[in-house]
Structure formats: structure tokens, C-alpha cells
Design an enzyme around this catalytic site. Structure first.
Site, PDB file in Angstrom:
ATOM      1  N   GLU A  96       4.868  -3.637   7.436  1.00  0.00           N
ATOM      2  CA  GLU A  96       5.304  -4.933   6.915  1.00  0.00           C
ATOM      3  C   GLU A  96       6.518  -5.439   7.696  1.00  0.00           C
ATOM      4  O   GLU A  96       7.165  -4.692   8.428  1.00  0.00           O
ATOM      5  CB  GLU A  96       5.668  -4.806   5.436  1.00  0.00           C
ATOM      6  CG  GLU A  96       6.784  -3.807   5.181  1.00  0.00           C
ATOM      7  CD  GLU A  96       7.516  -4.051   3.889  1.00  0.00           C
ATOM      8  OE1 GLU A  96       8.141  -5.122   3.778  1.00  0.00           O
ATOM      9  OE2 GLU A  96       7.481  -3.160   3.019  1.00  0.00           O
ATOM     10  N   LYS A 120       9.749   0.693  -6.503  1.00  0.00           N
ATOM     11  CA  LYS A 120      11.205   0.604  -6.520  1.00  0.00           C
ATOM     12  C   LYS A 120      11.721   0.892  -7.924  1.00  0.00           C
ATOM     13  O   LYS A 120      11.187   0.385  -8.909  1.00  0.00           O
ATOM     14  CB  LYS A 120      11.652  -0.768  -6.020  1.00  0.00           C
ATOM     15  CG  LYS A 120      11.245  -1.015  -4.565  1.00  0.00           C
ATOM     16  CD  LYS A 120      11.654  -2.387  -4.090  1.00  0.00           C
ATOM     17  CE  LYS A 120      11.312  -2.574  -2.612  1.00  0.00           C
ATOM     18  NZ  LYS A 120       9.867  -2.692  -2.365  1.00  0.00           N
TER      19      LYS A 120
END
Length: 306
Positions: free
Chosen positions: A26, A160
Site C-alpha cells: 500500500e 490497529k
């Protein structure tokens, strides 16, 4: 998404044509995840980690409205330093292309573009997911629904820790996203080794992951993604007391400043960086480098079976 709408870097185009292993990367980490100039250095280190396994890195991003699979050094440097680089999820791609925008792809967008390009393995840091208090805000990352319909292996360090981990795991189960731990049955929490949640399955080697990919193809079970959760070793994780204190303070600031939507994750990661005096940044870098290495090994093992 049409393959013909994509532009390929020369190295990636050659590798895909020859059937050599390729790993998608990414670009949000370059433009939104790390401060300058660390972002340029780390982007190169990530690609080097993939190359060291024998695979070819394909960093994905948008330059002047054109989706590029395999950004060269100049384009990486541009996304790392240019003003106004958009953070692109899948829904943003067409608008950004029409506006000739520069953009960095999220997990969702990178997964979709990589799959369209014929790339089967993707390395990232941590996934997006269900945000805290999503029962009120309905704030859930597009990563989850995109992964539910995208056939790709995503190597990550879980989701996360700023998210609602339990709700995220429940959503992935509902959406049919396969989740396996790498040498663990505990789901990692990005900065921390163990988020506190158990997994049903684990794998012990890149070859086992490649075997799983082959089994999915044989069964025709190729609609959704497979998430390979690769935790940091305990001695490399962020100090847990520091993590918990920083997270609590960051969430309070989030509410105080009324930060919502796509701005939440960059805001909290930036706060972690400042509040931990760079310790979280160092942890973040260790995470993505380890995931890039494992993803490269998986791509090589999968190519060897084909």
C-alpha cells in the site's frame, strides 16, 4: 475494476508476465502513516525486504489520476512529499481518477487493485476495522467489506489497537473473511503482540499458507480474502502500559477535537508517535518490515506450487 485501467511499473509487468512472485504494498503508509522523511526511507526498506525473499514488490498508488502498480522511486518520493495527496479507499478511486488527483491507496483500495492486476499476496501493517462506539457512529472501515469480496492473502499484524478488536473479528466472521494466526492462536493488536482474542486456526510456515491458497482454489472458495495475522515477538512490541495509557489519552483527544471518519486513524497514529516519543513509530516500522518479509516468502512458496 478493469485490468486495462491500470499502469504497471516495468519490473512488476515483467514479473507478472513471467509468473514470478509479486507482493502488493500500500501507499497510505507513505503519505499518511509515517512522517517525512522517514516515509521515503521506510518505503524503500519495505520493498527491499520483499526483494530479499526473491519476490518483486509492487507498491500501488495514484499519480495524476492514473493507478500505478509498481511505483518507481520518483513516484514514491512524490507521494511522500507532495501536498494534498488524497487517501483513497475503493469508493474514491473513480472520483480521484476523474479529477487527475494524486492518491495513496488504503488496504481496501490496494487489495482491490492488486486482485485486478493478478497479484495474490499483499503486505500491510494493520487492518482497518470496526471503530469504538460504532453502534452509535456506524464507523466501520471499508477494508472489511472489500476483503469479503476480494481474493487475496493479506499479511498484517492484526487490526490497529485503536479499534474495537472484538467487533472487528465478529464482522470478519460474518463477512466470510478467513483469519489465521502465523505461529500463534492469539490475534495480534498491531503495536502489541496479543489483543486478548483467540483464533480458530494457525499456520506455521509460508509453505502451509501456500498450501491453503491452493486448497482454496481447488475448492472454488476464492471469493474473499485470507488474513494472515503475524504478531510481533513479545520483546519487540510497544510497552503495554505505555500503549494503554497513550490509547486512553488519544481517544479522549479524539472526542474533544471531534475527529471522525478517515481522519481518525492518522490522528491517533500521529498522537501515538508524539506521545511515545517515537517508540510507536519504531514499532510500526518493525511491523511492516516483518510482514513484507513473510508476504514475500508466501508469494515465493505459492509460485513454486504453480
Amino acid at each position: 475494476m478493469k485490468n486495462s485501467s491500470l499502469r504497471y511499473g516495468a519490473e512488476v509487468a515483467d514479473a507478472l508476465r513471467d509468473g514470478r512472485p509479486v507482493v502488493a504494498l500500500e501507499s497510505t503508509i507513505i503519505s499518511h502513516g509515517l512522517p517525512h522523511p522517514d516515509n521515503i526511507r521506510v518505503a524503500r526498506e519495505i520493498e527491499d525486504a520483499v526483494r530479499a525473499t526473491g519476490a518483486v514488490p509492487a507498491t500501488i498508488g495514484m499519480i495524476a489520476g492514473e493507478l500505478v502498480v509498481g511505483l518507481d522511486d520518483a513516484r514514491v518520493a512524490h507521494l511522500a512529499s507532495a501536498e494534498g495527496v488524497a487517501k483513497l479507499s475503493v469508493r474514491d478511486l473513480a472520483v480521484a481518477a476523474a479529477r487527475r488527483a494524486d492518491g495513496a491507496t488504503t488496504v481496501a483500495a490496494t487489495s482491490a487493485v492488486a486482485a485486478a492486476a493478478g497479484i495474490g499476496v499483499f503486505a500491510t501493517g494493520g487492518l482497518g476495522g470496526v471503530h469504538r462506539e460504532a453502534n452509535i457512529t456506524f464507523d466501520e472501515s471499508a477494508d472489511l467489506t472489500t476483503l469479503a469480496r476480494t481474493p487475496i492473502v493479506v499479511v498484517c499484524a492484526g487490526v490497529k489497537s485503536i479499534l474495537d478488536v472484538s467487533a472487528t473479528l465478529e464482522r470478519m466472521e460474518t463477512l466470510g473473511v478467513t483469519v489465521v494466526g502465523y505461529r500463534t492462536r492469539r490475534f495480534p493488536g498491531f503495536f502489541i503482540t496479543d489483543s486478548g482474542y483467540e483464533l480458530d486456526w494457525s499456520v506455521d510456515s509460508p509453505e502451509q499458507i501456500a498450501e491453503m491458497i491452493a486448497a482454496q482454489a481447488a475448492l472454488g472458495a476464492t471469493e474473499g480474502a485470507t488474513v494472515v495475522a503475524n504478531p510481533l515477538p513479545v520483546d519487540e512490541q510497544l510497552d503495554t502500559a505505555l500503549h494503554d495509557r497513550t490509547l486512553a489519552d488519544g481517544l479522549a483527544l479524539l472526542e474533544q477535537n471531534k475527529v471522525t471518519g478517515k481522519a481518525v486513524t492518522p490522528f491517533l497514529l500521529s498522537y501515538f508517535h508524539s506521545a511515545t516519543e517515537g517508540a510507536s513509530l519504531a514499532t510500526n516500522i518493525r511491523i511492516i518490515l516483518r510482514n513484507a518479509t513473510l508476504a514475500g516468502q508466501v508469494a515465493v512458496a505459492a509460485a513454486a506450487r504453480s
